[in-house]
Design an enzyme around this catalytic site. Sequence first.
Site, PDB file in Angstrom:
ATOM      1  N   SER A 490      -7.161  13.712  -0.441  1.00  0.00           N
ATOM      2  CA  SER A 490      -7.545  12.720   0.681  1.00  0.00           C
ATOM      3  C   SER A 490      -9.113  13.181   0.910  1.00  0.00           C
ATOM      4  CB  SER A 490      -6.830  13.482   2.016  1.00  0.00           C
ATOM      5  OG  SER A 490      -7.196  12.391   3.233  1.00  0.00           O
ATOM      6  N   ASP A 576       0.045   4.146   0.181  1.00  0.00           N
ATOM      7  CA  ASP A 576      -0.842   4.790   0.940  1.00  0.00           C
ATOM      8  C   ASP A 576      -1.754   3.840   1.574  1.00  0.00           C
ATOM      9  OD1 ASP A 576      -2.739   6.248   2.031  1.00  0.00           O
ATOM     10  OD2 ASP A 576      -3.178   7.544   0.172  1.00  0.00           O
ATOM     11  N   HIS A 608       0.741   8.383   1.320  1.00  0.00           N
ATOM     12  CA  HIS A 608      -0.403   9.501   1.221  1.00  0.00           C
ATOM     13  C   HIS A 608      -0.104  10.721   0.746  1.00  0.00           C
ATOM     14  CE1 HIS A 608      -4.745  10.256   2.104  1.00  0.00           C
ATOM     15  NE2 HIS A 608      -4.452  11.164   2.905  1.00  0.00           N
TER      16      HIS A 608
END
Length: 631
Positions: A490, A576, A608
């Site tokens: 991320s 995601d 994600h």
Amino acid sequence: MKYFLAFVLVFSGLSASADVLTPEKLWQVERVSALGLSQDKSQVFFKVTIPNVADNDFDSKVYTLSLDGGPALLSEAYEGLLNDKNLSPDGTKKLFHKEVLVNEVAGKDRYEGMDKAEVNVYDSLDYRHWSSYNDGKFNHVFYRDLATEEETDIMPDEPYYTPQMPFGGDEDYVWGPKGENIYYVSKKLAGTEYATSTNTDIYKYNLKSKKTENITSDNPGYDTSPAFSSKGTLAWLQMKTPGYEADKNDIIVQHKGFSNNLTAHWDGTVRSFKWAENGEKIYFTAPVKGTVQLFSVDDPGKTKRMPDLQQLSEGQFDVTGIVGEVDGALIVTRTDMNHAPEIYRFDLKKKSFKQLSHVNDDLYDALDLPTVKKRMVKTQDGHDMLTWVIYPPNFDENKKYPTLLYAQGGPQSALSQFYSYRWNFQVMASQGYIIVAPNRRGMPGHGVAWNKAISKDWGGGAMQDYLDAIDDVAKESYVDKDRLGAIGASFGGYSVFYLAGHHAKRFKTFIAHAGVFDLRSMYGTTEELFFVDYDMGGPYWDKDNEDAQKALKEFNPVNFVSNWDTPILVMHGNTDYRVPIGQGLAAFQAAQLQGIKSRLVFFPDENHWIASPQNGLIWQKEFFKWLEETL
């Protein structure tokens, strides 16, 4: 499997007799989650979720445990024994939530005779969130009359969510003390307004009049987690800054005629809270100095006295939740980097913990565990930065070890003593790596200013913090300076992509999962626009916005891809929508077209995160296979 065992025994320097945590063993760890206390407060109920790799699923069982200690006992029918917050005070009604079709966005709903059509039509944003497209259905709060089974939707025809998407649960609604009102959390905005705002509010619904009142309309940020004390006082969590999802989270209490912020004077942010049984104070958890600890704050009522706030626990662990209070103690869940969560009893007078559940003791007792140490690193601009360093089992300072810089996501999530089933430091260290995990600026637990410092400065101080941390640890003789890697997901993946263009040949390999690669396309495809508006400064087309233009020019990894010269592994999930798949694909393509050794690990059905057991295990295998090849 052969290459992996050989790697563990030869490459890592561990002895053949050593028994350490491997990816396979990680997926044998049983996951404990507390359900609550029994009505007589003599027992705690908890669920154990067991990964089933063969079936690519999870099994679960419920156990009960005496608060005085003793073995956990399997519990079949437990629901009637638990305190049920969703049962009305008089026991005649029950709260619950379910999806309701409000908007017709699917072609099959909009046009008759089109049942086989697969098409959605949208007139505004909020067309997708986290990992699914908006199908016109919204979570609504209902109550059921237990005598007649009649169900009442307290949000009829409203295109709003309660619980909140995507992770909200029944903590988003609660009965008033007398059962005449229902209090619930909702962001009553639709479409583009919904996607660009954090303005959730707490609403009061009256059962008799069927009227709804917004009781937090004066606050433009998050209002969440309503809860009543035994004396009937309402408390909730509040963030003040609109659009800032990582703002300081404070505890607000409401008395007749006014509200009081109990934590305004404290330089920290609250994670979760629970009223004390006497209704005079609140217990809460909060990140502090690379851990998550227990705190208390009293409610001064209508007086002008400053609330008395105290840190109750201290140690190298995270308190992950407060289950309840009983006989001068708190029942909590606790974890650290070497141990998955278990249930503990915390003595409020002695300030000591006693472990109650022992679900994974046998597994951990058979392992040689890594050593986790706190190291203070002086940053280039003079700050003392807490950095966790995780050493392999049976660490020998006379040997040299490959070392990994870990970049945390968020970017404002705490790098505490958490236990991850993917980014697991115990597994990494057990394969022979030293892990360097800095609490770089942007993280909570080190004051509000440090937490806020990441916003609109993604490629600035935080990137230097990473380099300061790895350079400091690399001075040690046991670090192999020719075998350094950088890894993260991320914002951590963003960090990897950015460092790949700025690392001055420090690193020999990179691994990025679900990383942000191009800020311009990220702004155009992510689903929570309030996040990129606040953290990146705003839309890329606003030429007068200095923050946004600086981010696009100076902090955008895609601008520095011509500097890439190091092998890179890119992992990404297809569903995601927080950091959409195009980010990972573009990074992989850029590496491939420049002739850089690179690999794409693509998960068609993951978001994600990586949730399923077999995908999770393959993620680990590819992670260590890449390190074997490149480091």
